[in-house]
Design an enzyme around this catalytic site. Sequence first.
Site, mmCIF file in Angstrom:
data_model
loop_
_atom_site.group_PDB
_atom_site.id
_atom_site.type_symbol
_atom_site.label_atom_id
_atom_site.label_comp_id
_atom_site.label_asym_id
_atom_site.label_seq_id
_atom_site.Cartn_x
_atom_site.Cartn_y
_atom_site.Cartn_z
ATOM 1 N N SER A 1 55.034 -10.316 -92.486
ATOM 2 C CA SER A 1 56.131 -9.357 -92.270
ATOM 3 C C SER A 1 56.185 -8.361 -93.407
ATOM 4 C CB SER A 1 57.461 -10.107 -92.216
ATOM 5 O OG SER A 1 58.550 -9.211 -92.236
ATOM 6 N N TYR B 1 63.878 -16.826 -95.523
ATOM 7 C CA TYR B 1 62.825 -16.328 -94.624
ATOM 8 C C TYR B 1 61.742 -15.549 -95.368
ATOM 9 C CZ TYR B 1 60.973 -13.236 -90.872
ATOM 10 O OH TYR B 1 60.182 -12.530 -90.000
ATOM 11 N N LYS C 1 57.307 -15.550 -95.497
ATOM 12 C CA LYS C 1 56.412 -14.457 -95.097
ATOM 13 C C LYS C 1 55.479 -14.072 -96.245
ATOM 14 C CE LYS C 1 57.527 -14.644 -91.045
ATOM 15 N NZ LYS C 1 56.573 -14.802 -89.940
HETATM 16 N N1 LIG Z 1 60.661 -8.971 -84.675
HETATM 17 C C1 LIG Z 1 60.501 -8.527 -85.921
HETATM 18 O O1 LIG Z 1 61.145 -7.545 -86.363
HETATM 19 C C2 LIG Z 1 59.515 -9.171 -86.820
HETATM 20 C C3 LIG Z 1 58.928 -10.385 -86.546
HETATM 21 N N2 LIG Z 1 58.035 -10.939 -87.432
HETATM 22 C C4 LIG Z 1 57.427 -12.210 -87.156
HETATM 23 O O2 LIG Z 1 56.755 -12.181 -85.926
HETATM 24 C C5 LIG Z 1 56.708 -13.485 -85.379
HETATM 25 C C6 LIG Z 1 57.142 -13.426 -83.922
HETATM 26 O O3 LIG Z 1 58.476 -12.978 -83.896
HETATM 27 P P1 LIG Z 1 59.166 -12.286 -82.644
HETATM 28 O O4 LIG Z 1 58.189 -12.030 -81.588
HETATM 29 O O5 LIG Z 1 59.955 -11.180 -83.177
HETATM 30 O O6 LIG Z 1 60.195 -13.452 -82.244
HETATM 31 P P2 LIG Z 1 60.677 -14.036 -80.855
HETATM 32 O O7 LIG Z 1 61.941 -14.736 -81.182
HETATM 33 O O8 LIG Z 1 60.692 -12.989 -79.804
HETATM 34 O O9 LIG Z 1 59.559 -15.100 -80.475
HETATM 35 C C7 LIG Z 1 59.386 -16.239 -81.267
HETATM 36 C C8 LIG Z 1 58.254 -17.054 -80.736
HETATM 37 O O10 LIG Z 1 58.039 -18.161 -81.625
HETATM 38 C C9 LIG Z 1 58.185 -19.374 -80.891
HETATM 39 N N3 LIG Z 1 58.841 -20.382 -81.701
HETATM 40 C C10 LIG Z 1 60.041 -20.286 -82.327
HETATM 41 N N4 LIG Z 1 60.331 -21.440 -82.950
HETATM 42 C C11 LIG Z 1 59.296 -22.281 -82.690
HETATM 43 C C12 LIG Z 1 59.011 -23.612 -83.054
HETATM 44 N N5 LIG Z 1 59.833 -24.325 -83.811
HETATM 45 N N6 LIG Z 1 57.857 -24.151 -82.606
HETATM 46 C C13 LIG Z 1 56.998 -23.444 -81.831
HETATM 47 N N7 LIG Z 1 57.210 -22.177 -81.462
HETATM 48 C C14 LIG Z 1 58.353 -21.608 -81.893
HETATM 49 C C15 LIG Z 1 59.035 -19.033 -79.687
HETATM 50 O O11 LIG Z 1 58.776 -19.986 -78.667
HETATM 51 P P3 LIG Z 1 59.938 -20.455 -77.642
HETATM 52 O O12 LIG Z 1 60.063 -19.380 -76.601
HETATM 53 O O13 LIG Z 1 59.432 -21.721 -77.083
HETATM 54 O O14 LIG Z 1 61.185 -20.616 -78.439
HETATM 55 C C16 LIG Z 1 58.534 -17.640 -79.369
HETATM 56 O O15 LIG Z 1 57.348 -17.690 -78.640
HETATM 57 C C17 LIG Z 1 57.600 -14.356 -86.261
HETATM 58 O O16 LIG Z 1 56.795 -15.091 -87.141
HETATM 59 C C18 LIG Z 1 58.423 -13.344 -87.033
HETATM 60 O O17 LIG Z 1 58.815 -13.819 -88.293
HETATM 61 C C19 LIG Z 1 57.681 -10.302 -88.564
HETATM 62 C C20 LIG Z 1 58.236 -9.106 -88.876
HETATM 63 C C21 LIG Z 1 59.191 -8.456 -88.048
HETATM 64 C C1 LIG Z 2 64.089 -10.545 -87.936
HETATM 65 C C2 LIG Z 2 64.091 -9.221 -88.658
HETATM 66 O O1 LIG Z 2 64.767 -8.292 -87.928
HETATM 67 C C3 LIG Z 2 62.703 -8.744 -88.839
HETATM 68 O O2 LIG Z 2 61.941 -9.809 -89.322
HETATM 69 C C4 LIG Z 2 61.269 -9.401 -90.356
HETATM 70 O O3 LIG Z 2 60.368 -10.024 -90.821
HETATM 71 C C5 LIG Z 2 61.746 -8.134 -90.865
HETATM 72 O O4 LIG Z 2 62.633 -8.370 -91.898
HETATM 73 C C6 LIG Z 2 62.422 -7.556 -89.706
HETATM 74 O O5 LIG Z 2 63.485 -6.724 -90.007
#
Ligand SMILES: NC(=O)C1=CN([C@@H]2O[C@H](COP(=O)(O)OP(=O)(O)OC[C@H]3O[C@@H](n4cnc5c(N)ncnc54)[C@H](OP(=O)(O)O)[C@@H]3O)[C@@H](O)[C@H]2O)C=CC1
Ligand SMILES: C[C@H](O)[C@@H]1OC(=O)[C@H](O)[C@@H]1O
Length: 256
Positions: A146, A159, A163
């Site tokens: 991230s 968090y 990352k």
């Molecule tokens: N969105 C953002 O702004 C940003 C996101 N990220 C990172 O990107 C990644 C994906 O995030 P994002 O798509 O936004 O999140 P979502 O909440 O949309 O999706 C999360 C995914 O992770 C799975 N998951 C959550 N908890 C678990 C667990 N305990 N075991 C197995 N699977 C799990 C969920 O599965 P299920 O449907 O089964 O719960 C789902 O598929 C994360 O690592 C996040 O930190 C990084 C920077 C920014």
């Molecule tokens: C969940 C936050 O909105 C997202 O996750 C990150 O890793 C960044 O901080 C984004 O803002």
Amino acid sequence: MLLADKSVIITGASRGIGRAAAIECARQGANVVIGYSGSPSSRAAVDELIQEIEALGRRAVAVGAPAEDPDTGQLLVDAAVEQFGGVDVFVNNAGICPFHSFLDMPRQTYLDTVNTNLNGAFFAVQAAANQMKRQGRGGAIIAVSSISALVGGGMQTHYTPTKAGLLSLMQSCAVALGPYGIRCNALLPGTIETDINKEDLADQKKRDYMAGRTPLGRLGRPEDLAGPLVFLASDMAQYVTGASLLVDGGMYVNLQ
Ligand SMILES: NC(=O)C1=CN([C@@H]2O[C@H](COP(=O)(O)OP(=O)(O)OC[C@H]3O[C@@H](n4cnc5c(N)ncnc54)[C@H](OP(=O)(O)O)[C@@H]3O)[C@@H](O)[C@H]2O)C=CC1
Ligand SMILES: C[C@H](O)[C@@H]1OC(=O)[C@H](O)[C@@H]1O
């Protein structure tokens, strides 16, 4: 087709960034193991994703298992070997971000976040790397880190270290696994609209602030990450390892 006939594992692929990545990998010719938590509430989305991938002429299987369990990585690898004959690409994407203030952070919230985002990732990457080494044809490992690996967040003190840890894990794994032709890189999304921040971004002031900080003028969409991820997974990035790719619409460099 940048990933023709490759076997790709993506954790957290039921929704958000992982889902968009799974579809793009399939479009680029890959078969996909879809990792998700195993929660029954996610099953319908997973079944829909499998159908979408099959409609693209590729294969997909789902493995529902908690990312925080050190055995989950091996389960994902076993499914890829059984169904698709091996593992070419492993994407560690599953993650949680339960926004909370620092001074009263519940111990369990901290532990759950570190176990899901970082500790589970370590063992999953290890399982994928061992399989790639056994196969003897190299591979690509990508950790979805991230922008938060580089900057702080007052409601993300549990968090952001996970990352930064993933970024560091990819750097050290690049060194450890380079001799086997296994490339390890980190993808650093900015603020991407998904379920993870739905509640946080429901606050219109916060939403406008985050979009206003972004030179490209909008928050990110899961699809914005798919191309950069495929690039890192593919032979187009054959000399790229230990790198981090920031995909944030310019948010990080926008000081003034
Ligand atoms: N969105 C953002 O702004 C940003 C996101 N990220 C990172 O990107 C990644 C994906 O995030 P994002 O798509 O936004 O999140 P979502 O909440 O949309 O999706 C999360 C995914 O992770 C799975 N998951 C959550 N908890 C678990 C667990 N305990 N075991 C197995 N699977 C799990 C969920 O599965 P299920 O449907 O089964 O719960 C789902 O598929 C994360 O690592 C996040 O930190 C990084 C920077 C920014
Ligand atoms: C969940 C936050 O909105 C997202 O996750 C990150 O890793 C960044 O901080 C984004 O803002």
